[in-house]
Design an enzyme around this catalytic site. Structure first.
Site, PDB file in Angstrom:
ATOM      1  N   ASP A 123      -9.700  -4.680  -5.280  1.00  0.00           N
ATOM      2  CA  ASP A 123      -8.986  -4.094  -4.313  1.00  0.00           C
ATOM      3  C   ASP A 123      -9.652  -2.616  -4.736  1.00  0.00           C
ATOM      4  O   ASP A 123      -9.702  -1.836  -5.627  1.00  0.00           O
ATOM      5  CB  ASP A 123      -7.364  -4.117  -4.894  1.00  0.00           C
ATOM      6  CG  ASP A 123      -6.366  -2.590  -3.733  1.00  0.00           C
ATOM      7  OD1 ASP A 123      -7.574  -1.666  -3.145  1.00  0.00           O
ATOM      8  OD2 ASP A 123      -5.747  -3.261  -3.210  1.00  0.00           O
TER       9      ASP A 123
ATOM     10  N   HIS B 106      -7.980  -5.971  -0.925  1.00  0.00           N
ATOM     11  CA  HIS B 106      -6.804  -4.701  -0.324  1.00  0.00           C
ATOM     12  C   HIS B 106      -5.941  -5.262   0.669  1.00  0.00           C
ATOM     13  O   HIS B 106      -5.614  -5.325   2.151  1.00  0.00           O
ATOM     14  CB  HIS B 106      -6.805  -3.289   0.099  1.00  0.00           C
ATOM     15  CG  HIS B 106      -5.414  -2.320   0.055  1.00  0.00           C
ATOM     16  ND1 HIS B 106      -5.053  -2.182  -0.610  1.00  0.00           N
ATOM     17  CD2 HIS B 106      -5.510  -1.357   1.227  1.00  0.00           C
ATOM     18  CE1 HIS B 106      -4.164  -1.023  -0.112  1.00  0.00           C
ATOM     19  NE2 HIS B 106      -4.174  -1.513   0.747  1.00  0.00           N
TER      20      HIS B 106
ATOM     21  N   SER C  19       0.757  -1.057   0.099  1.00  0.00           N
ATOM     22  CA  SER C  19       0.246   0.161   0.023  1.00  0.00           C
ATOM     23  C   SER C  19       0.728   1.164   0.065  1.00  0.00           C
ATOM     24  O   SER C  19       1.543   1.178  -1.071  1.00  0.00           O
ATOM     25  CB  SER C  19      -0.905  -0.301   1.098  1.00  0.00           C
ATOM     26  OG  SER C  19      -1.860   0.600   1.283  1.00  0.00           O
TER      27      SER C  19
END
Length: 432
Positions: free
Chosen positions: A382, A411, A299
């Site tokens: 995601d 995610h 991320s």
């Protein structure tokens, strides 16, 4: 009387534990959607229609006569069609359309059973490895960052290292580290983990995900043969309490928007430079093997891993999962941009000054400058770091690269993908 109070307290504690044990969260939903694209890899050619089979299961069995509300359109964009389907036998198929240019289509579904609402989604790609970035590349991009790094070198690193036996293990020593960065009196913190074998090792930088939150000491990388350094980015000691962190987080707010209209004062400038400082520190350690420097994260950490790989020529390999901050201008071109979605309709940020600043900080422009081997991974479902944005960055890399796509994941990532990443990093560094 004291005995009775202790007895009552014991009863309350036992009862609480008993209730908690009897109310463990369910690992699955009572009612589940199963969304199955008619291509096993979830990828389609341009102008080819994508067909998705919808099943609603209860106890693993299709639920007859179920009404499903659906919507579909392009990745993270407003839907171009909505409607309802009656699943007479618990299953049905829906054509979610196609694309004429590379990108992703997204199907969202919802049903209500016994008063409870259940939701799910699926995204499919259309020539995803041909997606081109929308962000512009400033002519002075390299000069800007070379000057910033050179200026930052004048700030003494002044590392302060404190052994943390409470986090150490029989095989790994853990230290809390403070480094000076960006301005005198401004710091970044991190946990250093070193194998207790008095040998030389590759070093590994592990930048954090998004948010203002406590970082934890990680020993797993050291157990695999790396000297690892896991950092925060806000200059806040991880030894503060969770309540302190919560108060600081509330005070800072959306840090990614601070000074976004000024590339020289933007919040992420000190963050990116701090990543280079982390490499300065790691490569100064006497246990460093002198050649292998790797970065890995997911991320925001995935973004910072790629950025570090581009900024610092000492880095020899990068492993990044669903990187944030990719192709932020995508929303201004009628397609998904990356986290934090700053130019989406949610925010009114698309001024010329902010757009100009973001060009110097967008992961895509760093991806173009990566010249080392890379391992990457993402999922199609995601919504935080949409696949349209991630693939735009991956496709911009002109270096040896591989990507593991688990289309069903959002995610998050599967343990199997983590294992592949670690195995790849170890092989790259020559760790047996």
């Amino acid at each position: 009387m004291k005995y009775i109070k202790l007895l009552l307290l014991s009863f309350v504690l036992f009862n609480s534990l008993f209730i908690n044990a009897q109310n463990s969260p369910a690992p699955i939903k009572l009612v589940q959607f199963v969304l199955t694209p008619n291509h096993s890899n979830w990828n389609y050619d341009l102008k080819e229609n994508a067909i998705v089979k919808i099943a609603v299961l209860k106890y693993g069995i299709p639920v007859n006569n179920t009404k499903v509300i659906y919507e579909f359109g392009n990745d993270e964009m407003l839907p171009d069609k909505t409607g309802t389907l009656l699943l007479k036998t618990g299953t049905a198929e829906i054509n979610i359309g196609t694309l004429k240019t590379p990108g992703f289509r997204q199907l969202k579904v919802k049903t209500i059973i016994d008063g409870h609402t259940y939701r799910d989604q699926v995204k499919v790609g259309f020539s995803p490895f041909e997606i081109q970035a929308t962000v512009e590349n400033p002519k002075d991009f390299d000069a800007f960052w070379e000057q910033a790094i050179e200026t930052n070198k004048s700030i003494p690193l002044e590392p302060v290292t404190t052994h943390k036996p409470e986090f150490s293990t029989p095989a790994v020593d853990v230290y809390l580290v403070r480094l000076q960065n960006y301005k005198k009196g401004k710091f970044i913190y991190g946990y250093l983990s070193k194998p207790k074998d008095n040998k030389k090792h590759p070093v590994l930088f592990n930048p954090p995900g998004a948010g203002v939150k406590k970082i934890n000491a990680i020993t797993s990388f050291a157990e695999e043969g790396f000297i690892s350094f896991t950092t925060e980015i806000h200059g806040i000691s991880p030894e503060l309490s969770k309540q302190d962190y919560k108060s600081i987080s509330n005070a800072i707010g959306d840090y990614w928007s601070i000074n976004l209209d000024d590339k020289d004062q933007y919040y992420y400038k000190s963050v990116y430079l701090g990543c280079v400082r982390a490499i300065d520190f790691l490569t100064s350690l006497p246990e460093f093997d002198g050649k292998n420097v790797v970065v890995t994260g997911g991320s925001q950490g995935g973004a910072l891993s790629m950025i570090t790989a581009a900024l610092d020529k000492r880095v020899t390999a990068v492993s990044a999962f669903y990187p944030a901050l990719c192709d932020n201008s995508g929303y201004l071109n009628q397609r998904a941009g990356g986290w934090p979605h700053m130019f989406s309709s949610k925010y009114q940020f698309a001024t010329p000054e902010k757009l100009n600043t973001m060009q110097y900080y967008d992961v895509v422009n760093f991806a173009k400058r990566i010249r080392i081997p890379g391992f990457y991974s993402t999922g199609y479902n995601d919504n935080t770091c949409p696949p349209t944005s991630v693939l735009s960055a991956f496709n911009s890399i002109n270096a040896k690269k591989e990507i593991v796509i688990t289309p069903i994941s959002g995610h998050w990532r599967f343990p199997e993908t983590n294992e592949k990443s670690i195995k790849w990093l170890k092989q790259t560094c020559g760790i047996d």
